[in-house]
Design a protein around this motif. Structure first.
Motif, PDB file in Angstrom:
ATOM      1  N   GLU A   1      36.028  39.428  27.483  1.00 28.39           N
ATOM      2  CA  GLU A   1      36.343  40.655  28.231  1.00 28.39           C
ATOM      3  C   GLU A   1      35.088  41.286  28.810  1.00 28.39           C
ATOM      4  O   GLU A   1      35.063  41.707  29.975  1.00 28.39           O
ATOM      5  CB  GLU A   1      37.065  41.649  27.324  1.00 28.39           C
TER       6      GLU A   1
ATOM      7  N   VAL B   1      33.791  39.196  31.761  1.00 28.15           N
ATOM      8  CA  VAL B   1      34.572  39.415  32.983  1.00 28.15           C
ATOM      9  C   VAL B   1      34.185  40.738  33.631  1.00 28.15           C
ATOM     10  O   VAL B   1      34.007  40.818  34.860  1.00 28.15           O
ATOM     11  CB  VAL B   1      36.087  39.374  32.668  1.00 28.15           C
ATOM     12  N   THR B   2      34.026  41.767  32.820  1.00 23.61           N
ATOM     13  CA  THR B   2      33.643  43.080  33.350  1.00 23.61           C
ATOM     14  C   THR B   2      32.277  43.019  34.022  1.00 23.61           C
ATOM     15  O   THR B   2      32.086  43.534  35.133  1.00 23.61           O
ATOM     16  CB  THR B   2      33.625  44.125  32.215  1.00 23.61           C
TER      17      THR B   2
ATOM     18  N   GLU C   1      32.369  40.952  37.276  1.00 22.26           N
ATOM     19  CA  GLU C   1      32.947  41.720  38.387  1.00 22.26           C
ATOM     20  C   GLU C   1      31.920  42.686  38.969  1.00 22.26           C
ATOM     21  O   GLU C   1      31.791  42.820  40.196  1.00 22.26           O
ATOM     22  CB  GLU C   1      34.171  42.488  37.906  1.00 22.26           C
TER      23      GLU C   1
ATOM     24  N   ASP D   1      42.030  33.760  29.004  1.00 23.57           N
ATOM     25  CA  ASP D   1      41.354  33.545  30.288  1.00 23.57           C
ATOM     26  C   ASP D   1      42.103  34.119  31.491  1.00 23.57           C
ATOM     27  O   ASP D   1      41.703  33.884  32.621  1.00 23.57           O
ATOM     28  CB  ASP D   1      41.083  32.056  30.504  1.00 23.57           C
ATOM     29  N   ASP D   2      43.172  34.859  31.267  1.00 24.85           N
ATOM     30  CA  ASP D   2      43.936  35.403  32.391  1.00 24.85           C
ATOM     31  C   ASP D   2      43.083  36.329  33.259  1.00 24.85           C
ATOM     32  O   ASP D   2      43.145  36.271  34.492  1.00 24.85           O
ATOM     33  CB  ASP D   2      45.168  36.161  31.896  1.00 24.85           C
ATOM     34  N   LEU D   3      42.290  37.190  32.621  1.00 24.58           N
ATOM     35  CA  LEU D   3      41.463  38.121  33.396  1.00 24.58           C
ATOM     36  C   LEU D   3      40.409  37.365  34.207  1.00 24.58           C
ATOM     37  O   LEU D   3      40.113  37.737  35.347  1.00 24.58           O
ATOM     38  CB  LEU D   3      40.794  39.138  32.472  1.00 24.58           C
TER      39      LEU D   3
ATOM     40  N   GLN E   1      42.199  35.775  37.188  1.00 23.76           N
ATOM     41  CA  GLN E   1      42.534  36.805  38.165  1.00 23.76           C
ATOM     42  C   GLN E   1      41.304  37.244  38.954  1.00 23.76           C
ATOM     43  O   GLN E   1      41.383  37.472  40.172  1.00 23.76           O
ATOM     44  CB  GLN E   1      43.177  38.004  37.471  1.00 23.76           C
ATOM     45  N   LEU E   2      40.163  37.351  38.266  1.00 24.19           N
ATOM     46  CA  LEU E   2      38.944  37.761  38.953  1.00 24.19           C
ATOM     47  C   LEU E   2      38.498  36.693  39.946  1.00 24.19           C
ATOM     48  O   LEU E   2      38.118  37.009  41.085  1.00 24.19           O
ATOM     49  CB  LEU E   2      37.835  38.035  37.936  1.00 24.19           C
TER      50      LEU E   2
END
Length: 225
Positions: A54, A57-58, A61, A87-89, A92-93
């Motif tokens: 998480e 990913v943040t 981004e 791994d969905d996030l 999506q990114l």
């Protein structure tokens, strides 16, 4: 890690005098810091090992949104990992990035991250297929680059062969697109496929080479005897 801290780490790896040559080679109008790819590999590896999915990913981004060349590259590298759960996030990114592609280096690094996510969940191929209808050339190209793992399987399962044939169908439509990058991507897919599935490659070229640019036919046929 904050965005400012991450940018400070990147700037610590700048090689003086390198940025101008990189910007010229990669045809960049965005800021280029002048950091080598090995250095970016080391940084991204450290961050992958240090942060949760998480948090990665943040940070990825935030780095992407700076629009700095190396920040976008390292953002993609942070998500380039086979095992990434959940791994969905991340997926999506990566999909969110695709419409912003505007150069091959950034696009290819992001697609390498996407390849791992697509292999983890091949049902995502439906999303990728929608890219083939985009007016954005880099999005159309990404559909081929992100599916390159399906060119490399020596013993593909029936589901893999289905995807292989599906992508070849996209490529068959692409041959009418005379954009150099699209033709190059078709040739790249076929060249890699020819090492593992020469019969499908020959069949594709027999049916479609007349509409391909000569350089693309030559590249696609490089490993065929």
């Amino acid at each position: 890690m904050s965005l400012d801290d991450a940018l400070s780490v990147l700037r610590d790896h700048i090689e003086p005098g390198r940025a101008e040559g990189m910007a010229t080679y990669h045809k960049q109008t965005r800021q280029v810091l002048g950091i080598t790819n090995p250095a970016l590999n080391d940084i991204s590896k450290t961050w992958r090992q240090s942060f949760s999915v998480e948090d990665r990913v943040t940070l990825a981004e935030s780095l992407w949104d700076t629009d700095i060349f190396e920040a976008r590259i390292v953002a993609a590298k942070m998500l380039t990992q086979a095992r990434l759960r959940p791994d969905d996030l991340a997926w999506q990114l990566i999909c969110h990035w695709v419409p912003n592609f505007d150069s091959w280096a950034i696009a290819d690094h992001a697609c390498m991250a996407g390849q791992r996510r697509l292999l983890a969940d091949p049902s995502r191929i439906d999303t990728v297929e929608s890219w083939t209808q985009s007016d954005h050339m880099w999005t159309r190209r990404a559909a081929l680059v992100i599916t390159l793992p399906w060119t490399k399987q020596n013993f593909p399962k029936p589901a893999d062969l289905e995807i292989r044939d599906r992508v070849l169908g996209w490529a068959a439509r692409y041959v009418q697109d005379q954009d150099w990058f699209i033709q190059k991507a078709v040739a790249w897919w076929l060249r890699d496929l020819s090492k593992h599935d020469p019969d499908r490659t020959r069949a594709f070229l027999t049916a479609n080479s007349a509409e391909m640019k000569p350089f693309a036919v030559k590249e696609a046929s490089r490993h065929l005897t």
